[in-house]
Design an enzyme around this catalytic site. Structure first.
Site, PDB file in Angstrom:
ATOM      1  N   ARG A   1     -18.357  -8.715  -2.619  1.00  0.00           N
ATOM      2  CA  ARG A   1     -17.766  -7.449  -2.173  1.00  0.00           C
ATOM      3  C   ARG A   1     -17.986  -6.341  -3.201  1.00  0.00           C
ATOM      4  O   ARG A   1     -18.265  -5.188  -2.851  1.00  0.00           O
ATOM      5  CB  ARG A   1     -16.266  -7.622  -1.900  1.00  0.00           C
TER       6      ARG A   1
ATOM      7  N   ASP B   1     -11.721  -0.336  -2.509  1.00  0.00           N
ATOM      8  CA  ASP B   1     -13.007   0.244  -2.919  1.00  0.00           C
ATOM      9  C   ASP B   1     -12.781   1.568  -3.649  1.00  0.00           C
ATOM     10  O   ASP B   1     -11.655   2.057  -3.740  1.00  0.00           O
ATOM     11  CB  ASP B   1     -13.939   0.419  -1.703  1.00  0.00           C
TER      12      ASP B   1
ATOM     13  N   HIS C   1      -3.030  -1.434  -2.959  1.00  0.00           N
ATOM     14  CA  HIS C   1      -3.450  -2.835  -2.891  1.00  0.00           C
ATOM     15  C   HIS C   1      -4.398  -3.201  -4.031  1.00  0.00           C
ATOM     16  O   HIS C   1      -5.093  -4.212  -3.959  1.00  0.00           O
ATOM     17  CB  HIS C   1      -4.097  -3.148  -1.541  1.00  0.00           C
TER      18      HIS C   1
ATOM     19  N   CYS D   1      -2.350 -12.411 -20.630  1.00  0.00           N
ATOM     20  CA  CYS D   1      -2.029 -11.355 -21.601  1.00  0.00           C
ATOM     21  C   CYS D   1      -2.107  -9.956 -20.980  1.00  0.00           C
ATOM     22  O   CYS D   1      -1.875  -8.966 -21.654  1.00  0.00           O
ATOM     23  CB  CYS D   1      -2.925 -11.459 -22.826  1.00  0.00           C
TER      24      CYS D   1
ATOM     25  N   GLY E   1      -7.520   5.467   9.900  1.00  0.00           N
ATOM     26  CA  GLY E   1      -8.256   4.191   9.906  1.00  0.00           C
ATOM     27  C   GLY E   1      -7.491   2.985   9.403  1.00  0.00           C
ATOM     28  O   GLY E   1      -8.036   2.186   8.650  1.00  0.00           O
TER      29      GLY E   1
ATOM     30  N   SER F   1      -4.921  -0.278  10.867  1.00  0.00           N
ATOM     31  CA  SER F   1      -4.467  -0.913  12.108  1.00  0.00           C
ATOM     32  C   SER F   1      -2.950  -1.037  12.189  1.00  0.00           C
ATOM     33  O   SER F   1      -2.412  -1.322  13.255  1.00  0.00           O
ATOM     34  CB  SER F   1      -5.097  -2.308  12.230  1.00  0.00           C
TER      35      SER F   1
ATOM     36  N   GLU G   1      -9.440   3.241  17.492  1.00  0.00           N
ATOM     37  CA  GLU G   1      -8.810   2.573  18.643  1.00  0.00           C
ATOM     38  C   GLU G   1      -7.389   3.098  18.789  1.00  0.00           C
ATOM     39  O   GLU G   1      -6.822   3.641  17.835  1.00  0.00           O
ATOM     40  CB  GLU G   1      -8.781   1.049  18.425  1.00  0.00           C
TER      41      GLU G   1
HETATM   42  P1  OAD Z   1      -7.838  -3.202   9.442  1.00  0.00           P
HETATM   43  O1  OAD Z   1      -9.160  -3.875   9.449  1.00  0.00           O
HETATM   44  O2  OAD Z   1      -6.649  -3.994   9.836  1.00  0.00           O
HETATM   45  O3  OAD Z   1      -7.881  -1.934  10.398  1.00  0.00           O
HETATM   46  C1  OAD Z   1      -8.904  -0.991  10.310  1.00  0.00           C
HETATM   47  C2  OAD Z   1      -8.605   0.093  11.312  1.00  0.00           C
HETATM   48  O4  OAD Z   1      -9.597   1.087  11.171  1.00  0.00           O
HETATM   49  C3  OAD Z   1      -8.626  -0.370  12.779  1.00  0.00           C
HETATM   50  O5  OAD Z   1      -7.446   0.084  13.419  1.00  0.00           O
HETATM   51  C4  OAD Z   1      -9.879   0.301  13.353  1.00  0.00           C
HETATM   52  O6  OAD Z   1      -9.706   0.716  14.697  1.00  0.00           O
HETATM   53  C5  OAD Z   1     -10.011   1.509  12.465  1.00  0.00           C
HETATM   54  N1  OAD Z   1     -11.396   2.008  12.316  1.00  0.00           N
HETATM   55  C6  OAD Z   1     -12.538   1.281  12.223  1.00  0.00           C
HETATM   56  N2  OAD Z   1     -13.590   2.078  12.050  1.00  0.00           N
HETATM   57  C7  OAD Z   1     -13.127   3.357  12.035  1.00  0.00           C
HETATM   58  C8  OAD Z   1     -13.726   4.634  11.885  1.00  0.00           C
HETATM   59  N3  OAD Z   1     -15.045   4.773  11.715  1.00  0.00           N
HETATM   60  N4  OAD Z   1     -12.915   5.729  11.916  1.00  0.00           N
HETATM   61  C9  OAD Z   1     -11.570   5.604  12.098  1.00  0.00           C
HETATM   62  N5  OAD Z   1     -10.958   4.414  12.240  1.00  0.00           N
HETATM   63  C10 OAD Z   1     -11.709   3.303  12.208  1.00  0.00           C
HETATM   64  O7  OAD Z   1      -7.656  -2.557   7.979  1.00  0.00           O
HETATM   65  P2  OAD Z   1      -6.347  -2.000   7.261  1.00  0.00           P
HETATM   66  O8  OAD Z   1      -5.380  -1.471   8.258  1.00  0.00           O
HETATM   67  O9  OAD Z   1      -6.800  -1.127   6.181  1.00  0.00           O
HETATM   68  O10 OAD Z   1      -4.740  -5.836   2.397  1.00  0.00           O
HETATM   69  O11 OAD Z   1      -5.780  -3.344   6.660  1.00  0.00           O
HETATM   70  C11 OAD Z   1      -4.636  -3.311   5.869  1.00  0.00           C
HETATM   71  C12 OAD Z   1      -4.683  -4.383   4.810  1.00  0.00           C
HETATM   72  O12 OAD Z   1      -4.949  -5.649   5.413  1.00  0.00           O
HETATM   73  C13 OAD Z   1      -5.795  -4.235   3.809  1.00  0.00           C
HETATM   74  O13 OAD Z   1      -5.526  -3.291   2.800  1.00  0.00           O
HETATM   75  C14 OAD Z   1      -5.884  -5.613   3.237  1.00  0.00           C
HETATM   76  C15 OAD Z   1      -5.772  -6.423   4.512  1.00  0.00           C
HETATM   77  O14 OAD Z   1      -5.151  -7.633   4.368  1.00  0.00           O
HETATM   78  C16 OAD Z   1      -4.879  -6.481   1.245  1.00  0.00           C
HETATM   79  O15 OAD Z   1      -5.962  -6.868   0.850  1.00  0.00           O
HETATM   80  C17 OAD Z   1      -3.600  -6.689   0.498  1.00  0.00           C
HETATM   81 ZN    ZN Z   2      -5.894 -12.641 -21.844  1.00  0.00          ZN
END
Ligand code: OAD
Ligand code: ZN
Length: 238
Positions: free
Chosen positions: A61, A95, A110, A121, A175, A177, A203
């Protein structure tokens, strides 16, 4: 009709803002969690069991993110921040594309995949300066871990975030979910403090907001934010 000036804005971004830069979302049809079981790569227990495997996943990644460029959505957010007062960007993304677009002080709730730290440490390292395949702390010889929040762990900067939420007049979600808490309920906290809410997503997530734009962030944000910036305010129905 109510016109709110471009100030006291809380922006929350999720994986959708980086999707068009080639970084897979978590829950889309080609989402990351379709290829991996969360408990195999994103929990402290998985790391303790097999740190090399976890680092293999994270180095892949990291290398992808290193090659990625911000898209027009990231730049539109940068322009809005430059044109307004007291605007805060909170991202669930690990990112660095908001930073690559020129935004400083991004709150990474996150964590940040471009750094690692020593669980013992607490020394922090840039991932460009750690040894592959298994990075070790130079100070105490422990195995380093990615500086990301895993399932079962508490997100970062929450006190600051809740404070900002209660002070914001406008809450913008881009963006995400709405599957992962506590970020999924930030809009409700802002709303109960009197903020108006704007959601942008590819969506319809079914989440209630004052304004909703359906489409790609890279297309919607430049048009929408340019309009707001030239007017100097955002219009809400009530
Ligand atoms: P998701 O993958 O759950 O959701 C991504 C959202 O972005 C969806 O609702 C898509 O419809 C939308 N989407 C995709 N492409 C898009 C675009 N070009 N323009 C606008 N919207 C778009 O990702 P997150 O909601 O970020 O946590 O997920 C939340 C957390 O779940 C992450 O931070 C991560 C994961 O577990 C940790 O790693 C702690
Ligand atoms: Zn250390």
């Amino acid at each position: 009709m109510i016109k709110l000036p471009l100030k006291n804005i809380f922006i929350l971004t999720g994986a959708g803002i980086s999707a068009e830069s080639g970084i897979a979302t978590f829950r889309g049809t080609d989402g990351l969690w379709n290829n991996y079981r969360i408990e195999d790569v994103a929990t402290p227990a998985a790391f303790n069991k097999d740190p090399s495997l976890i680092w293999k996943f994270y180095f892949e990644r990291i290398d992808r993110i290193k090659k990625s460029k911000p898209n027009d959505g990231h730049y539109a957010i940068k322009n809005l921040i430059s044109a307004s007062k007291n605007i805060h960007l909170i991202t669930q993304n690990v990112d660095n594309l908001h930073e690559k677009a020129g935004i400083k002080n991004v709150i990474h709730m996150h964590g940040d995949i471009m750094t690692a730290f020593c669980p013992k440490c607490k020394k922090k390292y840039s991932v460009t300066r750690i040894k592959r395949p298994l990075p070790i702390c130079k100070k105490c010889n422990s195995i380093l871990r990615p500086n990301v929040v895993w399932f079962g762990e508490t997100p970062l900067y929450l006190e600051k975030i809740y404070n900002l939420l209660t002070k914001s007049s406008i809450f913008i979600s881009i963006g995400t979910s709405g599957n992962v808490y506590p970020a999924a309920e930030f809009h409700l906290i802002a709303k109960s403090s009197g903020a108006r809410t704007v959601f942008i997503n590819l969506e319809d997530t079914g989440i209630q907001s004052d304004i909703f734009f359906l489409g790609k962030a890279s297309i919607i944000l430049p048009q929408l934010f340019d309009k707001w910036i030239s007017k100097g305010y955002i219009e809400f129905n009530r």
